[in-house]
Scaffold this active site. Structure first.
Site, PDB file in Angstrom:
ATOM      1  N   ASP A   6     -14.194   1.756  -3.424  1.00 29.50           N
ATOM      2  CA  ASP A   6     -14.121   2.349  -2.083  1.00 29.50           C
ATOM      3  C   ASP A   6     -13.068   3.459  -1.991  1.00 29.50           C
ATOM      4  OD1 ASP A   6     -16.161   0.817  -0.932  1.00 29.50           O
ATOM      5  OD2 ASP A   6     -14.777  -0.808  -0.405  1.00 29.50           O
ATOM      6  N   ARG A   9      -1.116  -6.011   4.163  1.00 36.72           N
ATOM      7  CA  ARG A   9      -1.656  -4.770   4.725  1.00 36.72           C
ATOM      8  C   ARG A   9      -0.656  -3.953   5.544  1.00 36.72           C
ATOM      9  NH1 ARG A   9      -4.540  -5.256   0.981  1.00 36.72           N
ATOM     10  NH2 ARG A   9      -6.795  -5.432   1.049  1.00 36.72           N
ATOM     11  N   ASP A  50      -9.184  -5.610   7.612  1.00 29.90           N
ATOM     12  CA  ASP A  50      -8.168  -4.678   7.103  1.00 29.90           C
ATOM     13  C   ASP A  50      -8.152  -3.348   7.844  1.00 29.90           C
ATOM     14  OD1 ASP A  50      -7.168  -6.489   5.325  1.00 29.90           O
ATOM     15  OD2 ASP A  50      -8.446  -5.847   3.674  1.00 29.90           O
ATOM     16  N   SER A  87     -15.598  -9.073  -4.662  1.00 26.55           N
ATOM     17  CA  SER A  87     -14.542  -8.231  -4.123  1.00 26.55           C
ATOM     18  C   SER A  87     -13.277  -9.078  -4.062  1.00 26.55           C
ATOM     19  CB  SER A  87     -14.940  -7.754  -2.727  1.00 26.55           C
ATOM     20  OG  SER A  87     -13.827  -7.158  -2.112  1.00 26.55           O
TER      21      SER A  87
HETATM   22  N1  ARG Z   1     -10.469 -12.520   4.901  1.00 24.48           N
HETATM   23  C1  ARG Z   1      -9.167 -12.322   4.382  1.00 24.48           C
HETATM   24  C2  ARG Z   1      -8.311 -11.561   5.361  1.00 24.48           C
HETATM   25  O1  ARG Z   1      -8.832 -10.888   6.199  1.00 24.48           O
HETATM   26  C3  ARG Z   1      -9.150 -11.691   3.006  1.00 24.48           C
HETATM   27  C4  ARG Z   1      -9.877 -10.408   2.820  1.00 24.48           C
HETATM   28  C5  ARG Z   1      -9.647  -9.925   1.446  1.00 24.48           C
HETATM   29  N2  ARG Z   1     -10.495  -8.884   1.000  1.00 24.48           N
HETATM   30  C6  ARG Z   1     -11.235  -8.924  -0.119  1.00 24.48           C
HETATM   31  N3  ARG Z   1     -11.923  -7.869  -0.439  1.00 24.48           N
HETATM   32  N4  ARG Z   1     -11.297  -9.978  -0.881  1.00 24.48           N
HETATM   33  O2  ARG Z   1      -7.109 -11.657   5.299  1.00 24.48           O
END
Ligand code: ARG
Length: 399
Positions: free
Chosen positions: A21, A101, A130, A179
């Site tokens: 991405d 993040r 995110d 991912s």
């Molecule tokens: N759902 C989790 C969060 O929002 C983890 C997201 C992680 N992303 C990934 N591509 N594995 O904190």
């Protein structure tokens, strides 16, 4: 696409992981958004060294400028340990991605300032959490957001084709189509076959934890020492935050501790299937919460449970400078002043057990509670007992 020189838009700074991405964002920001310069920023929060190396190499090769920032210690001290003090968890798993993040966004914003850029870009999709966490920090800094993947509504297969056209290496292996997001506190795996909630996760998706059934038959013991709510030593050996977390990941992970497979409610309301690994987070949170029970009053514990939940929810949303979040953090910090002492843990085939605890700030008095001591006169309880539940006693008798 036509590009008139007059429309060129200066520098954009891109939060860069080196994955598909964010990689395609580099040419997209030039071709579709007409930026003159794309500067990439990779922030080290304890993701695998190979990922970071790849991000650095790709940034240097394909962007107009690149920065790699070591934020590992800062991440642990300023994001992970505050979460531990709050026994941070969301729907039953320790926070991870959510903690990293805001820091990644802050570091990217700092580079934007350095580069004199007004715009920060990220590679988040429009379906996850995110995007909201990044946008909040960037907009709070008074900068503009560009999110090509979200705005152009791109699919993964289109991105792969586009990357190939730009001679960018793509590593979407058939065997590992997941991912993954990783920092030193939590590893998250989603996508691919895992998108079917009924699909059983294959063993190969795990990197930090062994299958609990294959963990050693001999339990492993470890003593965690806390100072003001923060772990400061393992087995009496003082360690810096990041090293301590890594050591605990290793020790708890080899005993199969810290896996979650769950359905999670994202901020947008979408339910998602998520698999997590977080050995250190699980072990340290169990130790921390146990020590709190030794040193905090019943009133503090009861109130703090609600504070911890609310803190965790705001942290999950990435709202780290929401005034309520700051106020709750101040409350939590105040309670942690007395969270000092040692907790002995036993790690065994996926489980963590507290075997013993001690603290100079314990509210526990062996002398008061012991069956063998006479320092409290038991007779004094008689009066209290008469009034205990007196209204219910009254009703029950009348019936
Ligand atoms: N759902 C989790 C969060 O929002 C983890 C997201 C992680 N992303 C990934 N591509 N594995 O904190």
């Amino acid at each position: 696409m036509k590009k008139g020189k007059a429309q060129k838009k200066g520098t954009v700074v891109l939060a860069f992981s080196g994955g598909l991405d964010t990689s395609v964002c580099i040419p997209l920001l030039r071709e579709r958004y007409d930026y003159d310069r794309v500067v990439t920023v990779a922030v080290d929060v304890g993701q695998p060294e190979a990922d970071l190396r790849q991000a650095t190499e790709k940034g240097r090769k394909f962007a107009d400028g690149h920065y790699t920032i070591d934020a590992k210690e800062k991440f642990v001290e300023e994001y992970v340990f505050p979460s531990l003090k709050a026994n941070g968890s969301y729907e039953g798993y320790p926070l991870g991605t959510a903690l990293a993040r805001p820091l990644i966004a802050e570091e990217t914003v700092a580079i934007a300032r350095l580069e004199g850029a007004q715009v920060v870009a990220h590679g988040c999709t429009g379906k996850g959490n995110d995007q909201l966490r990044f946008d909040f920090i960037i907009r709070s800094a008074g900068l503009e957001v560009v999110a090509p993947i979200r705005e152009l509504n791109l699919t993964r297969s289109w991105e792969i084709e586009y990357a190939r056209r730009h001679r960018m290496p793509v590593t979407v292996a058939k065997k590992n189509p997941y991912s993954v997001d990783e920092n030193c506190w939590n590893r998250s795996i989603e996508g691919g076959m895992l998108e079917d909630p009924a699909f059983h996760p294959p063993e190969e998706i795990y990197r930090w934890t062994v299958d609990p059934r294959k963990a050693p038959a001999k339990p492993e013991e470890v003593t965690v020492s806390f100072g003001a709510g923060i772990p400061v030593a393992l087995d009496g050996k003082k360690m810096k935050g990041y090293d301590l977390v890594q050591e605990m990941n290793l020790r708890a992970g080899r005993n199969g501790v810290g896996r979650n497979d769950m359905i999670e409610d994202r901020i947008l309301g979408l339910k998602a299937r998520e698999v997590y690994e977080h050995p250190a987070a699980t072990a340290l949170t169990i130790a921390h919460a146990d020590l709190e029970h030794l040193v905090l009053t019943r009133a503090e514990l009861a109130f703090k449970r609600g504070v911890d939940d609310r803190w965790s929810e705001l942290a999950y949303q990435g709202l780290v400078h929401e005034p309520l979040f700051l106020a709750l953090s101040a409350f939590i910090d105040r309670t942690q002043e007395r969270v000092n002492g040692d907790v002995d843990l036993v790690l065994y085939r996926g489980s963590v057990r507290v075997a013993g605890r001690s603290s100079p700030d314990a509210l526990y008095s062996g002398d008061m509670v012991s069956f063998d001591s006479t320092s409290l006169d038991q007779g004094h309880a008689e009066g209290l007992s008469r009034f205990h539940g007196i209204q219910a006693q009254f009703l029950k008798k009348r019936k």
